[in-house]
Motif scaffolding. Structure first.
Motif, PDB file in Angstrom:
ATOM      1  N   ASN A  33       0.845  -1.180   0.000  1.00 47.20           N
ATOM      2  CA  ASN A  33       0.000   0.000   0.000  1.00 47.20           C
ATOM      3  C   ASN A  33       0.893   1.248   0.000  1.00 47.20           C
ATOM      4  N   PRO A  34       1.633   1.461  -1.109  1.00 46.53           N
ATOM      5  CA  PRO A  34       2.702   2.465  -1.094  1.00 46.53           C
ATOM      6  C   PRO A  34       2.229   3.912  -0.873  1.00 46.53           C
ATOM      7  N   LEU A  35       0.934   4.155  -1.055  1.00 47.69           N
ATOM      8  CA  LEU A  35       0.416   5.511  -0.820  1.00 47.69           C
ATOM      9  C   LEU A  35       0.720   5.966   0.611  1.00 47.69           C
ATOM     10  N   MET A  36       0.849   4.977   1.507  1.00 43.22           N
ATOM     11  CA  MET A  36       1.102   5.295   2.918  1.00 43.22           C
ATOM     12  C   MET A  36       2.429   6.044   3.118  1.00 43.22           C
ATOM     13  N   LEU A  37       3.313   5.952   2.112  1.00 42.75           N
ATOM     14  CA  LEU A  37       4.593   6.659   2.207  1.00 42.75           C
ATOM     15  C   LEU A  37       4.387   8.151   2.450  1.00 42.75           C
ATOM     16  N   LEU A  38       3.304   8.684   1.875  1.00 39.70           N
ATOM     17  CA  LEU A  38       3.063  10.124   2.003  1.00 39.70           C
ATOM     18  C   LEU A  38       2.785  10.511   3.455  1.00 39.70           C
ATOM     19  N   PHE A  39       2.155   9.601   4.206  1.00 39.41           N
ATOM     20  CA  PHE A  39       1.894   9.908   5.619  1.00 39.41           C
ATOM     21  C   PHE A  39       3.193   9.874   6.425  1.00 39.41           C
ATOM     22  N   GLY A  40       4.097   8.994   5.987  1.00 38.95           N
ATOM     23  CA  GLY A  40       5.413   8.946   6.635  1.00 38.95           C
ATOM     24  C   GLY A  40       6.149  10.264   6.466  1.00 38.95           C
ATOM     25  N   ALA A  41       5.795  11.009   5.423  1.00 32.40           N
ATOM     26  CA  ALA A  41       6.406  12.326   5.220  1.00 32.40           C
ATOM     27  C   ALA A  41       5.664  13.382   6.034  1.00 32.40           C
ATOM     28  N   ALA A  42       4.332  13.371   5.933  1.00 31.58           N
ATOM     29  CA  ALA A  42       3.533  14.428   6.585  1.00 31.58           C
ATOM     30  C   ALA A  42       3.718  14.427   8.101  1.00 31.58           C
ATOM     31  N   ALA A  43       3.864  13.229   8.665  1.00 31.52           N
ATOM     32  CA  ALA A  43       3.951  13.151  10.124  1.00 31.52           C
ATOM     33  C   ALA A  43       5.331  13.540  10.656  1.00 31.52           C
ATOM     34  N   GLN A  44       6.205  14.017   9.760  1.00 29.64           N
ATOM     35  CA  GLN A  44       7.494  14.546  10.238  1.00 29.64           C
ATOM     36  C   GLN A  44       7.389  16.052  10.493  1.00 29.64           C
ATOM     37  N   PHE A  45       6.185  16.585  10.297  1.00 31.92           N
ATOM     38  CA  PHE A  45       5.980  18.027  10.468  1.00 31.92           C
ATOM     39  C   PHE A  45       6.409  18.492  11.859  1.00 31.92           C
ATOM     40  N   GLY A  46       6.203  17.625  12.849  1.00 33.21           N
ATOM     41  CA  GLY A  46       6.541  17.989  14.226  1.00 33.21           C
ATOM     42  C   GLY A  46       8.006  18.348  14.408  1.00 33.21           C
ATOM     43  N   ILE A  47       8.873  17.680  13.649  1.00 32.55           N
ATOM     44  CA  ILE A  47      10.316  17.957  13.749  1.00 32.55           C
ATOM     45  C   ILE A  47      10.571  19.428  13.427  1.00 32.55           C
ATOM     46  N   PHE A  48      10.025  19.852  12.300  1.00 38.59           N
ATOM     47  CA  PHE A  48      10.316  21.197  11.811  1.00 38.59           C
ATOM     48  C   PHE A  48       9.552  22.256  12.604  1.00 38.59           C
ATOM     49  N   ASP A 102      15.981  35.867  14.274  1.00 34.76           N
ATOM     50  CA  ASP A 102      16.951  35.594  13.217  1.00 34.76           C
ATOM     51  C   ASP A 102      17.127  34.072  13.069  1.00 34.76           C
ATOM     52  N   THR A 103      17.256  33.389  14.229  1.00 33.28           N
ATOM     53  CA  THR A 103      17.366  31.921  14.201  1.00 33.28           C
ATOM     54  C   THR A 103      16.089  31.321  13.628  1.00 33.28           C
ATOM     55  N   PHE A 104      14.950  31.900  13.984  1.00 37.87           N
ATOM     56  CA  PHE A 104      13.661  31.415  13.489  1.00 37.87           C
ATOM     57  C   PHE A 104      13.629  31.473  11.958  1.00 37.87           C
ATOM     58  N   MET A 105      14.127  32.565  11.405  1.00 43.35           N
ATOM     59  CA  MET A 105      14.112  32.707   9.943  1.00 43.35           C
ATOM     60  C   MET A 105      14.989  31.644   9.282  1.00 43.35           C
ATOM     61  N   LYS A 106      16.141  31.365   9.923  1.00 40.02           N
ATOM     62  CA  LYS A 106      16.999  30.293   9.387  1.00 40.02           C
ATOM     63  C   LYS A 106      16.266  28.949   9.494  1.00 40.02           C
ATOM     64  N   GLY A 107      15.574  28.778  10.629  1.00 43.75           N
ATOM     65  CA  GLY A 107      14.802  27.544  10.836  1.00 43.75           C
ATOM     66  C   GLY A 107      13.688  27.401   9.816  1.00 43.75           C
ATOM     67  N   LEU A 108      13.114  28.537   9.448  1.00 45.87           N
ATOM     68  CA  LEU A 108      12.033  28.523   8.455  1.00 45.87           C
ATOM     69  C   LEU A 108      12.551  28.015   7.110  1.00 45.87           C
ATOM     70  N   LYS A 109      13.774  28.418   6.806  1.00 46.79           N
ATOM     71  CA  LYS A 109      14.390  27.966   5.550  1.00 46.79           C
ATOM     72  C   LYS A 109      14.598  26.440   5.591  1.00 46.79           C
ATOM     73  N   ILE A 110      15.094  25.961   6.756  1.00 47.34           N
ATOM     74  CA  ILE A 110      15.305  24.515   6.909  1.00 47.34           C
ATOM     75  C   ILE A 110      13.961  23.794   6.820  1.00 47.34           C
ATOM     76  N   THR A 111      12.929  24.387   7.442  1.00 44.05           N
ATOM     77  CA  THR A 111      11.613  23.756   7.430  1.00 44.05           C
ATOM     78  C   THR A 111      11.064  23.654   6.005  1.00 44.05           C
ATOM     79  N   GLY A 112      11.139  24.758   5.280  1.00 44.79           N
ATOM     80  CA  GLY A 112      10.628  24.757   3.906  1.00 44.79           C
ATOM     81  C   GLY A 112      11.343  23.730   3.053  1.00 44.79           C
ATOM     82  N   LEU A 113      12.678  23.804   3.082  1.00 42.92           N
ATOM     83  CA  LEU A 113      13.467  22.876   2.265  1.00 42.92           C
ATOM     84  C   LEU A 113      13.296  21.439   2.752  1.00 42.92           C
ATOM     85  N   GLY A 114      13.314  21.289   4.075  1.00 39.87           N
ATOM     86  CA  GLY A 114      13.254  19.944   4.667  1.00 39.87           C
ATOM     87  C   GLY A 114      11.943  19.244   4.375  1.00 39.87           C
TER      88      GLY A 114
END
Lengths: 369, 61
Positions: A96-111, B23-35
């Motif tokens: 069910n490879p579509l699930m790969l997309l959820f593996g990406a979306a759920a990394q939102f917390g990191i960023f 300033d760090t936030f803006m750098k983080g935003l770049k990482i977030t967008g690209l990442g």
């Protein structure tokens, strides 16, 4: 006599608080079953390191050598990844490879957590290392933190492993806040694609090459995971696969846990910023869950066969606990609803996604710092 | 032997919501967008290739 009492005479209250924290970790592991295979060694390492005048730390201490050889070099998390890869069956994902997309979306917390940490004043290297707690994957957190914020290795590891154990408590309220009962009752007929052995063998090599091209600095991270999986799927090296799943992982986990525990020294751990890291770890898990759920809801606007948003939440990497939690939640709403296989697919995708996200953060941050 | 415990130097924290933290936030935003774009893009690429592989190498029944 003074020599024998030197430890007590020169101890500070911080040492004893850390000893108590070590005992607490062991208690949580033994009594509450919180990731015991790692928290017991960590708790013990913390106690050993914080005994006043401990000979286990310092220039000639055993932990100094272990730290230098296992963590600074990334060897321990990478070896664990070989075992993790050998344990994971990517079958439900490939079916069910579509699930790969959820593996990406759920990394939102990191960023998202990286951004929150930055606003709270953490420098970029620390903010990224804290954000990676959202990978919900211990070795990835250790890999990134040991590169960019070794001083935070202790609290980041404690947060990562503790919250992985707390997934059954963290995810359900977030899901309930973001979904309606009707959405949680969505049924997903399971129509797996049949997957040949060739595809299962090509998958780990393919992922290694693609991820390696995108983030060559951290190719070892995904490469070791996929190497372990190849051992499993090859079918001709069962002995190696079993060793990776058992002996290798067990030995490295013991040494890694003890060594990380030994980095939890009172002078570095007992700071307000540690509490901040623990709190931000929770934020990361909440955003991960939200990212998966919201992505599934967005997809539902465009697809004919609706997706249960809880499957999106399983895209965090805490495998297999998150998938089980989703199935339990689904059956709570509708006892005859069965989304376990889709949730496992999404959960396994989260493993790939989190390692990939870790690698990409290493690549991006290396270029910025 | 180099003492790793003593060698640890915590990076300096910025004041919360200060100009430096933004300033760090803006750098983080770049990482977030690209990442995020890269993670989604790479996994979507893998999804397409898997679909293709399943067609090229069907399971022998």
């Amino acid at each position: 006599m003074e020599v024998l009492l030197a430890g007590i005479l020169q101890s500070s209250f911080k040492d004893w608080i850390m000893v108590a924290i070590g005992i607490l970790l062991i208690y949580l592991a033994v009594k509450k079953d919180f990731e015991p295979s790692l928290l017991i060694p960590m708790g013990f390492g913390c106690i050993i390191a914080n005994i006043p005048l401990s000979g286990a730390i310092g220039p000639e201490g055993v932990f100094n050598y272990l730290n230098a050889s296992l963590i600074v070099t990334d060897i321990a998390p990478l070896l664990i990844f070989i075992g993790v890869g050998a344990m994971i069956d990517f079958g439900p994902l490939l079916q069910n490879p579509l699930m790969l997309l959820f593996g990406a979306a759920a990394q939102f917390g990191i960023f998202a957590t990286l951004l929150v940490a930055a606003l709270l004043g953490y420098p970029l290297n620390q903010a990224a290392s804290i954000g990676i707690i959202g990978a919900a994957d211990g070795p990835t957190s250790i890999f990134v933190a040991s590169r960019f914020a070794r001083e935070l290795l202790g609290p980041i590891s404690v947060a990562a492993y503790s919250y992985m154990s707390l997934v059954p408590m963290i995810q359900p309220p977030v899901i309930k806040a973001l979904t309606t009962k009707k959405e949680r009752m969505i049924r997903m007929p399971y129509r797996p694609e049949s997957v040949s052995r060739q595809v299962k063998l090509i998958f780990p090599i393919l992922v290694t090459i693609i991820a390696g091209i995108i983030a060559p600095q951290s190719v070892a991270l995904i490469g070791f995971l996929m190497f372990g999986n190849f051992l499993r799927e090859a079918g001709v090296v069962d002995r190696l696969s079993k060793s990776a799943q058992n002996e290798l992982v067990n030995i490295v986990t013991i040494l890694l846990g003890l060594t990380i525990g030994s980095t939890m020294l009172g002078s570095q751990f007992l700071k307000l910023s540690t509490l901040g890291i623990i709190a931000l770890g929770l934020v990361a898990f909440i955003f991960d869950t939200a990212g998966g759920v919201v992505f599934a809801k967005i997809l539902n606007l465009f697809v004919k066969n609706k997706i249960n948003p809880m499957v999106g939440a399983a895209g965090i990497s805490a495998f297999p606990m998150s998938a089980r939690v989703m199935q339990k939640l689904a059956q709570k709403e509708d006892p005859s609803n069965f989304i376990l296989m889709q949730a496992i697919g999404s959960n396994v995708a989260g493993q790939v996604g989190s390692v990939l996200a870790g690698g990409i953060i290493v690549a991006l941050l290396s270029g910025m710092l | 032997m180099y003492n790793l415990f003593l060698a640890v130097n915590a990076s300096k924290m910025n004041a919360p919501f200060s100009a430096e933290s933004f300033d760090t936030f803006m750098k983080g935003l770049k990482i977030t967008g690209l990442g995020m774009t890269t993670v989604i893009g790479v996994l979507f690429l893998i999804y397409l290739i898997i679909k293709l592989l399943i067609k090229i190498f069907p399971e022998n029944k």
